[in-house]
Design a protein around this motif. Structure first.
Motif, PDB file in Angstrom:
ATOM      1  N   CYS A 112      20.605   6.461 -12.846  1.00  0.00           N
ATOM      2  CA  CYS A 112      19.352   6.255 -12.124  1.00  0.00           C
ATOM      3  C   CYS A 112      18.967   4.798 -12.301  1.00  0.00           C
ATOM      4  N   PRO A 126      13.251   3.810 -10.844  1.00  0.00           N
ATOM      5  CA  PRO A 126      12.075   3.428 -10.054  1.00  0.00           C
ATOM      6  C   PRO A 126      10.778   3.692 -10.819  1.00  0.00           C
ATOM      7  N   CYS A 127      10.862   4.562 -11.830  1.00  0.00           N
ATOM      8  CA  CYS A 127       9.647   4.889 -12.595  1.00  0.00           C
ATOM      9  C   CYS A 127       9.031   3.665 -13.241  1.00  0.00           C
ATOM     10  N   TYR A 134       7.314   9.116 -17.704  1.00  0.00           N
ATOM     11  CA  TYR A 134       8.029   7.897 -18.091  1.00  0.00           C
ATOM     12  C   TYR A 134       7.340   6.647 -17.549  1.00  0.00           C
ATOM     13  N   PRO A 149      12.245   3.770 -19.083  1.00  0.00           N
ATOM     14  CA  PRO A 149      12.987   4.805 -18.338  1.00  0.00           C
ATOM     15  C   PRO A 149      13.606   5.839 -19.271  1.00  0.00           C
ATOM     16  N   CYS A 150      14.040   6.935 -18.713  1.00  0.00           N
ATOM     17  CA  CYS A 150      14.686   7.963 -19.532  1.00  0.00           C
ATOM     18  C   CYS A 150      16.177   7.649 -19.693  1.00  0.00           C
ATOM     19  N   ARG A 165      17.000   9.169  -8.429  1.00  0.00           N
ATOM     20  CA  ARG A 165      16.383   9.743  -9.623  1.00  0.00           C
ATOM     21  C   ARG A 165      16.614  11.258  -9.652  1.00  0.00           C
ATOM     22  N   SER A 166      16.550  11.834 -10.839  1.00  0.00           N
ATOM     23  CA  SER A 166      16.775  13.274 -10.933  1.00  0.00           C
ATOM     24  C   SER A 166      15.576  13.969 -11.565  1.00  0.00           C
ATOM     25  N   CYS A 167      14.572  13.186 -11.979  1.00  0.00           N
ATOM     26  CA  CYS A 167      13.458  13.785 -12.726  1.00  0.00           C
ATOM     27  C   CYS A 167      12.478  14.499 -11.803  1.00  0.00           C
TER      28      CYS A 167
HETATM   29  S1  SF4 Z   1      14.922   6.698 -15.190  1.00  0.00           S
HETATM   30 FE1  SF4 Z   1      12.872   7.150 -14.504  1.00  0.00          FE
HETATM   31  S2  SF4 Z   1      13.099   7.654 -12.367  1.00  0.00           S
HETATM   32 FE2  SF4 Z   1      15.108   7.736 -13.261  1.00  0.00          FE
HETATM   33  S3  SF4 Z   1      15.402   9.851 -13.797  1.00  0.00           S
HETATM   34 FE3  SF4 Z   1      14.598   8.828 -15.592  1.00  0.00          FE
HETATM   35  S4  SF4 Z   1      12.401   9.088 -15.472  1.00  0.00           S
HETATM   36 FE4  SF4 Z   1      13.223   9.543 -13.464  1.00  0.00          FE
END
Ligand code: SF4
Length: 613
Positions: free
Chosen positions: A150, A153-154, A135, A141-142, A125-127
């Motif tokens: 990614c 996992p969120c 999220y 997810p984003c 993940r990069s967030c």
């Molecule tokens: S998909 Fe979810 S975990 Fe992955 S970068 Fe985006 S917000 Fe973060």
């Protein structure tokens, strides 16, 4: 204090300086000429001598020592395996905090590329934590997930065990242990195939291919899978350049150069003093297994002892005469020579630019330090200003300043500029005047600068730099970077502006300073807008007092409602004039436009600080 050195035998060392003709070191005649006394401090070990030498050099800045000004940004990636969902975070500092650090990287671009390549293979993940939670709350997810960067996992699209495998892969890869990584992936692929989990096996196959492709691109410089820092020195007259190549597991992963001017030491002293400060300074560094120096160090093992203590293991310091390691030193020396040549060339070009400015602007001497001021606001709201400083053609970020306008009204750029210059000039005792004070703008802005200087009882060369259209139509200022019209330089007491040729080196320098000032002001404005809560933003709009704010909230239910209202709807609010409605609408409209044009993540401020006090 002229010079600080260390030696096991002071008698031999001092005699080498004072003996007939000295010991031939470059510095000796000049040093002896000025020296009146020698003092000594006894330390418990050679390592302590090295640390004390560093400390004294830092504190006293003796003119005969080389002084490492470690203003290099130290770029590394940090991964904290203790986090629930670890991620790679770019950092500018290495800390002994239990997290894993990888690097150093030569440039932020090199680092971004490495991360972007890596996330295609191991999509961590990069967030930020806040982004993750956001999220998670939304239950979707984003965009990173859509872009296959990614595994989300969120929202539970990947379980903890599989994510841990990605973290493990990332770590092995960044440690340069790609063979081990490929073996591991292959074993997992075989297991997946044997278990008829063909989709998983295919993914692992692609991952192995991607690892191999990426590794192929990295140049192997030594067959030994060892971590080394390799140093090379280049000199030209009093100029010296030390380059370091960071070799990790046999591959060059980064390089950097450090410049020194007016060096009067011999090569041995330069290298020894540099390495002592490089590893013994306050800045923690990743210590490799081996430090490869371009020549033997006459330090009685002080550096080795220091490195052993810092790394908690044995670190070899060597100066190879032949073989693969010597070739690496030659490579580092070639890098140093190149950096030195570029620096000299750049300086000559900056000298030429400053010389040309002195001549064209009628200055007594070429301007070494230039300060530029710019004002920024969003339709009169949240007015701010910036100051940037350039020395010898280079930005001096420690001297950048951001100003919030305290007294002047937002829409009045000239009053804002006046306020900022008055505040700056009041600090002249702490911050001496620059060689050239520049304001972004034309005649009006220059007049403000001249008046502010006169009010403060000071005098300094001042100019205004404006694009033609800035003057003709101030409302078009924001499109300045389009650069379609000629630049005009306004000088005090001169009716017509000076037109410098677009290819003039002096003009290019001025433009760089001005554009940087503009960028810095806008960046601050944007950051401020994000910080100031919507409520406070309403308070910032001129003419909207508590009564009108209440009326707006009553009519639109929330601040978000006000922000999203049309001009007509705003105008229907009881107690609000058409002008008020227009001001509010234009403000939020400009804000929306600015947000749309802004990068998703705000660029972090440079080494700037708000103005003290
Ligand atoms: S998909 Fe979810 S975990 Fe992955 S970068 Fe985006 S917000 Fe973060």
């Amino acid at each position: 204090m002229l010079y600080v050195g260390k030696a096991q035998s002071l008698r031999a060392r001092v005699r080498s300086y004072l003996g007939a003709g000295g010991d031939g070191r470059l510095q000796v005649p000049a040093l002896i000429e000025r020296a009146v006394d020698v003092d000594a401090v006894v330390t418990p070990s050679v390592k302590d001598a090295l640390l004390l030498e560093n400390e004294l050099i830092k504190r006293h800045k003796p003119p005969f020592n080389v002084r490492l000004r470690d203003d290099k940004q130290y770029l590394a990636l940090r991964l904290d395996p203790r986090e629930a969902w670890p991620r790679l975070v770019p950092v500018r500092r290495f800390r002994d905090d239990g997290a894993l650090y990888f690097g150093p990287y030569t440039s932020s671009q090199a680092m971004r590329e490495a991360v972007s390549n890596l996330r295609r293979i191991f999509p961590l993940r990069s967030c930020s934590e806040a982004g993750f939670r956001d999220y998670q709350r939304r239950g979707r997810p984003c965009l990173e997930f859509e872009m296959k960067r990614c595994q989300a996992p969120c929202v539970g699209r990947i379980d903890a065990a599989s994510y841990a495998e990605l973290v493990e892969g990332t770590t092995l890869f960044l440690r340069g242990r790609s063979a081990e990584l490929a073996d591991d992936l292959r074993a997992r692929m075989d297991a997946a195939a044997a278990g008829e989990r063909f989709e998983e096996a295919a993914k692992l196959r692609d991952r192995i291919a991607a690892v191999e492709r990426t590794v192929e691109r990295q140049q192997i410089v030594t067959p030994k899978a060892i971590d080394q820092d390799v140093f090379g020195l280049a000199r030209q007259g009093g100029e010296a350049e030390m380059s370091v190549l960071h070799v990790r597991e046999g591959r060059v992963v980064g390089a950097a150069s450090h410049a020194f001017a007016d060096v009067r030491l011999d090569d041995g002293e330069v290298v020894s003093s540099f390495l002592g400060q490089y590893y013994g300074g306050d800045e923690p560094r990743l210590v490799p297994a081996e430090v490869v120096a371009p020549l033997p160090l006459d330090d009685d093992g002080a550096l080795e002892a220091l490195l052993r203590e810092r790394a908690g293991r044995r670190v070899a310091v060597r100066a190879p005469k032949r073989g693969g390691a010597r070739e690496l030193v030659t490579m580092a020396e070639a890098n140093a020579a190149l950096a030195l040549a570029r620096r000299i060339e750049a300086r000559e070009s900056v000298d030429a630019a400053a010389g040309e400015l002195a001549e064209r602007l009628g200055l007594a001497a070429p301007p070494r330090r230039i300060e530029c001021y710019d004002v920024s606001n969003l339709n009169g709201v949240l007015p701010v200003a910036s100051r940037v400083a350039f020395e010898d053609g280079k930005p001096r970020k420690a001297d950048y300043r951001r100003y919030r306008i305290r007294q002047a009204t937002g829409g009045d750029d000239l009053a804002c500029l006046r306020e900022v210059l008055t505040r700056r000039l009041a600090r002249v005792e702490k911050e001496p005047l620059p060689d050239l004070l520049m304001v972004d703008g034309g005649k009006g802005q220059l007049a403000v600068a001249v008046a502010a200087l006169a009010d403060a009882g000071l005098s300094a060369p001042a100019i205004g730099l404006a694009k033609e259209r800035d003057e003709a139509s101030p409302s078009l200022r924001v499109k300045r970077s389009g650069g379609l019209k000629a630049e005009r330089v306004f000088l005090p007491g001169r009716k017509d502006p000076l037109l410098l040729s677009p290819s003039s080196r002096g003009l290019l320098l001025l433009q760089r300073v001005r554009d940087e000032s503009h960028r810095f002001a806008i960046e601050f404005q944007r950051a401020l807008r994000q910080r100031v809560h919507l409520t406070s933003i309403l308070q910032e709009i001129p003419g909207i007092g508590p009564g009108k704010r209440r009326a707006l909230l009553q009519r639109f239910g929330s601040l978000r409602g006000v922000r999203e209202a049309t001009g007509e709807a705003l105008a229907e609010t009881p107690g609000l004039s058409a002008k008020d409605a227009d001001t509010i609408f234009r403000f939020f409209d400009a804000q929306r436009a600015a947000e749309a044009a802004a990068p998703a993540e705000p660029v972090a401020g440079d080494a700037s600080t708000a103005e003290p006090g």
